[in-house]
Design an enzyme around this catalytic site. Structure first.
Site, PDB file in Angstrom:
ATOM      1  N   SER A  13       0.739  -1.136   0.124  1.00 46.22           N
ATOM      2  CA  SER A  13       0.048   0.028   0.129  1.00 46.22           C
ATOM      3  C   SER A  13       0.873   1.405  -0.033  1.00 46.22           C
ATOM      4  O   SER A  13       0.349   2.361  -0.239  1.00 46.22           O
ATOM      5  CB  SER A  13      -0.964  -0.137   1.113  1.00 46.22           C
ATOM      6  OG  SER A  13      -0.007  -0.208   2.233  1.00 46.22           O
ATOM      7  N   THR A  81      14.464   0.404   3.970  1.00 42.93           N
ATOM      8  CA  THR A  81      15.813   0.750   4.641  1.00 42.93           C
ATOM      9  C   THR A  81      16.017   0.289   6.116  1.00 42.93           C
ATOM     10  O   THR A  81      15.043  -0.218   6.490  1.00 42.93           O
ATOM     11  CB  THR A  81      15.895   2.453   4.742  1.00 42.93           C
ATOM     12  OG1 THR A  81      14.759   2.942   5.290  1.00 42.93           O
ATOM     13  CG2 THR A  81      16.085   2.986   3.235  1.00 42.93           C
ATOM     14  N   PRO A 107      19.996  -0.891  -1.560  1.00 43.65           N
ATOM     15  CA  PRO A 107      19.876   0.564  -1.109  1.00 43.65           C
ATOM     16  C   PRO A 107      19.314   1.339  -2.225  1.00 43.65           C
ATOM     17  O   PRO A 107      18.619   2.411  -2.316  1.00 43.65           O
ATOM     18  CB  PRO A 107      21.200   1.027  -0.506  1.00 43.65           C
ATOM     19  CG  PRO A 107      21.835  -0.168  -0.505  1.00 43.65           C
ATOM     20  CD  PRO A 107      21.527  -1.459  -1.390  1.00 43.65           C
ATOM     21  N   ASN A 108      19.519   0.782  -3.414  1.00 43.54           N
ATOM     22  CA  ASN A 108      19.288   1.838  -4.733  1.00 43.54           C
ATOM     23  C   ASN A 108      18.582   0.797  -5.915  1.00 43.54           C
ATOM     24  O   ASN A 108      19.537  -0.149  -6.160  1.00 43.54           O
ATOM     25  CB  ASN A 108      20.452   2.548  -5.157  1.00 43.54           C
ATOM     26  CG  ASN A 108      20.043   3.525  -6.127  1.00 43.54           C
ATOM     27  OD1 ASN A 108      18.943   3.389  -6.855  1.00 43.54           O
ATOM     28  ND2 ASN A 108      20.641   4.432  -6.454  1.00 43.54           N
ATOM     29  N   HIS A 136      19.147  18.516  -7.791  1.00 43.59           N
ATOM     30  CA  HIS A 136      17.787  17.926  -7.309  1.00 43.59           C
ATOM     31  C   HIS A 136      16.668  19.004  -7.356  1.00 43.59           C
ATOM     32  O   HIS A 136      17.190  20.169  -7.324  1.00 43.59           O
ATOM     33  CB  HIS A 136      17.920  17.461  -5.895  1.00 43.59           C
ATOM     34  CG  HIS A 136      18.533  16.013  -5.944  1.00 43.59           C
ATOM     35  ND1 HIS A 136      19.888  15.538  -5.815  1.00 43.59           N
ATOM     36  CD2 HIS A 136      17.974  14.784  -5.780  1.00 43.59           C
ATOM     37  CE1 HIS A 136      20.128  14.476  -5.709  1.00 43.59           C
ATOM     38  NE2 HIS A 136      19.006  13.736  -5.815  1.00 43.59           N
ATOM     39  N   LYS A 140      14.438  19.360  -1.356  1.00 45.30           N
ATOM     40  CA  LYS A 140      15.543  18.402  -0.593  1.00 45.30           C
ATOM     41  C   LYS A 140      16.100  19.169   0.494  1.00 45.30           C
ATOM     42  O   LYS A 140      16.417  20.389   0.420  1.00 45.30           O
ATOM     43  CB  LYS A 140      16.468  18.028  -1.609  1.00 45.30           C
ATOM     44  CG  LYS A 140      17.270  16.820  -1.191  1.00 45.30           C
ATOM     45  CD  LYS A 140      18.053  16.221  -2.290  1.00 45.30           C
ATOM     46  CE  LYS A 140      19.191  15.068  -1.841  1.00 45.30           C
ATOM     47  NZ  LYS A 140      18.463  14.104  -1.113  1.00 45.30           N
ATOM     48  N   THR A 147      23.440   9.829  -2.230  1.00 41.48           N
ATOM     49  CA  THR A 147      24.035   8.881  -3.411  1.00 41.48           C
ATOM     50  C   THR A 147      25.425   9.666  -3.888  1.00 41.48           C
ATOM     51  O   THR A 147      26.724   9.072  -3.960  1.00 41.48           O
ATOM     52  CB  THR A 147      23.214   8.895  -4.649  1.00 41.48           C
ATOM     53  OG1 THR A 147      22.105   8.425  -4.250  1.00 41.48           O
ATOM     54  CG2 THR A 147      23.775   8.339  -5.890  1.00 41.48           C
TER      55      THR A 147
END
Lengths: 252, 252, 252, 252
Positions: A13, A81, A107-108, A136, A140, A147
């Site tokens: 969900s 995570t 993690p990615n 970005h 943020k 990263t």
């Protein structure tokens, strides 16, 4: 053609979970057998005969979910995570008791991002100079991105192991901040711009040439090819794998 | 076809001067009538009948050179630095006494760079976000570059006159320097990389879109089209013009 | 602060219309007084006292809608296609009878795209070489994009009026198609790539330097700042304006 | 620190040879013991005690040069063209008789270019779409560039071995050439622009993301780090190696 993988999504969900449900339903070599949310019983996994689970739940649930799956010999792909070193070791011990079962903690999941990081590490030792620019959306709250920090650390480690000098830099006077953040000796610049999502450039420079590795992430959907790759591969990789790069064929 | 312009280069033994000599010799609508270096007498300009001079000498000579040219009704294109406001005013006064004579002082002759700055200023008021990245060879001693600082000031002035808010930025925690230098509210990032020459990107972002204006300068030769444009135009623009953009057709 | 503009959206149930409704509701200087779809009566515009309309309906309705608005002295901003020259002339005639009323027909509302085209036209005469690369999602059926074709035509016209030679090109042997489509002498390259939306680069090159104008469109929402700018400006520009660039301050 | 390598340059009077002489003289771990041009006797190599040769001569001389070197147990790094498969096989036979001697034939010494090609091949199987743009100065007579053709072939081979479909493309109508040249199913676009040198971009696209691998070559000097890397490595790689990528650590 072999029978489709019977896959259950945990955390179905959530936003990532909902994307995964859609992606699995579209894949012709997979069958979605369960989509569980908060409060649903894990016993459902047994009832529907799931062979694989994707865990995209929350940090407080993920360990219980995955241990249940492994104890019942289901393969698991994890995007949640919170899997610190202690938890990963404990899971590896459990996997040793269930040989043949595979788990991927990633993690990615963005293939392009994982590849770009791997390529940056490979190229790091061949260029005198390297810097990172990450760009970005302006909402943020941290800079640089996680990263970018990890990419800088990876590059710095490769350069150190190759015995390289720092990137040359004759800067004597600067307006504060102009040369960016310095992470393990690598300069990292953070741009925040309305309209952007998540982007990163690694710039490598040598005498008379430049190599640029750029990754653009436009949409959460970009994680799904990595999730599907994980599901297709996990059964053939028993034990615990950390990082999707472990499943990619990076050398030649 | 009209008779070629009779042009003298002052500072002909410097690097820029030597490039200018080559460029003028190649141009079919120009004739190089003198190439003077340090110690050569300005009277030569009269003997050879120069109608135009290009001054690419040094700050200590440029004012004497140009005043001599103007007093003898030669048009002048100036690339030498050191023309502060006081000197420009004094020159304008001299020009008023020599109507019909034109002088161009150009801090930057690279057409692409001049256009990129003008476009950045025009676009500034139409985008919520703007940042600048400048990239140079690693022997550069200052950061950001002078061009980047001027571009930031120009953009900031345009945004202020349009009553705009600062670019949005939710950054709460940063590693020092990550968000770059801040010049009049505009974030500027300086990359230093072996292999590069001189490059600048202005990134403008709005909801769902981005506009990027990038200029790459690979070679000193890039200044010559601007020098030639200046020489071809200066006679039709009596008085003092400051900045090559004054000669470009920027609107439509 | 002045009273908010009273705005009606026509074609409110389409995708663009729905975006416009959202954008207008968010703007503090505007009031959404009506959102009409197919079948709704235009008399509603009078009842709610609309002073401005945005027409984002369909080609078969737009002329009726706009003529109704103009006859009742409402200003109109039009994003619907289908306004060929004959229809625009007829509308201009109607506007002449309703002095003080303004109409904007905008084939493209993305500010970044409109600016990039204008800048490309301005820069065209100052660079020896120019080419265009457009990049889109792989579901696009035509190549090059309409925007790229128009940009090429615009650039070619500017170069022709400046008496310029074609861009230099020594190509003797090529694999068919390598050098792209040629539109009025300008080379245009079309890339189709999963993950992309709509992007365009104009590359201008001269001796030792390059100027790149890039526009990225990520989302239909990118049209809204242009729609709002149109609404804020249209009342001050009586008569018919074709193209959003007519409302931008492009010169300096 | 070990004794410097004793290196002879063959073809020292050519442009590449002259660059190599400069680069070797600058390297602290190398000693230039000979710089031979057309007509100089190869016996000089024995007199000066060369342990390594760099052959940057011409196709008509390179085979004689290298065979002489190998027969005298010198290691060789070769940048000259003309080593077709038959000649390479013959050289490999000679090397088998001189165990411990190493030879590198490198069609391309630019590290960034070699890495970019290797990365493109690695990434090819992970993205639904891929296209190539190469950009060069306008004096180039062929299109696409040889490097772009080889990169396309490499990518196509990797995609074929992974059983992938062609990149998606819904194009129905195009102006001839818009979608580029098609090489083994990969679209390649060639831009020619004054001011450029040699540049290549591989664009890889998947759902919601893009990976871009760009290499810029600004100067012949960019080949020298690859030449030096070859010289430092060749003694540890007996036999024949074709392609500098064979000396790079590409996997992790």
């Amino acid at each position: 053609m072999s029978a489709p993988l019977k896959i259950a999504v945990l955390g179905a969900s959530g936003r990532m979970g909902a994307e995964a449900v859609k992606a699995i339903e579209t894949a012709t070599d997979m069958e979605l057998v369960a989509a569980l949310g908060r409060g649903d019983s894990l016993d459902t996994l047994l009832e529907v005969g799931a062979t694989h689970v994707v865990d995209l739940s929350v940090p407080s649930s993920t360990e219980t979910n995955v241990r249940f799956a492994v104890e019942h010999r289901m393969h698991a792909v994890i995007g949640t995570t919170g899997w610190d070193e202690a938890k990963r070791e404990s899971l590896a011990t459990l996997l040793a008791k269930n040989p043949g079962t595979g788990v991927l903690i990633a993690p990615n999941f963005a293939l392009g991002s994982v590849l770009a990081s791997a390529f940056a590490a490979t190229a790091a030792r061949y260029f005198e100079s390297v810097e990172i620019i990450e760009l970005h959306h302006p909402n943020k709250v941290d800079a640089p991105s996680g990263t970018a920090v990890r990419t800088a650390e990876l590059i710095a480690a490769e350069r150190a192991s190759a015995g390289m000098d720092p990137s040359p830099d004759a800067t004597e006077t600067q307006i504060e901040g102009a040369r960016g953040a310095v992470i393990d000796g690598i300069h990292v610049h953070s741009v925040r711009l309305r309209g952007l999502v998540a982007h990163q450039e690694v710039l490598l420079g040598g005498t008379g040439e430049q190599l640029t590795l750029r990754h653009d992430s436009y949409d959460r959907a970009s994680f799904m090819p990595g999730v599907l790759l994980g599901l297709r591969t996990v059964a053939s990789r028993p034990g615990l794998t950390y990082g999707l790069d472990g499943y990619l064929e990076l050398g030649r």
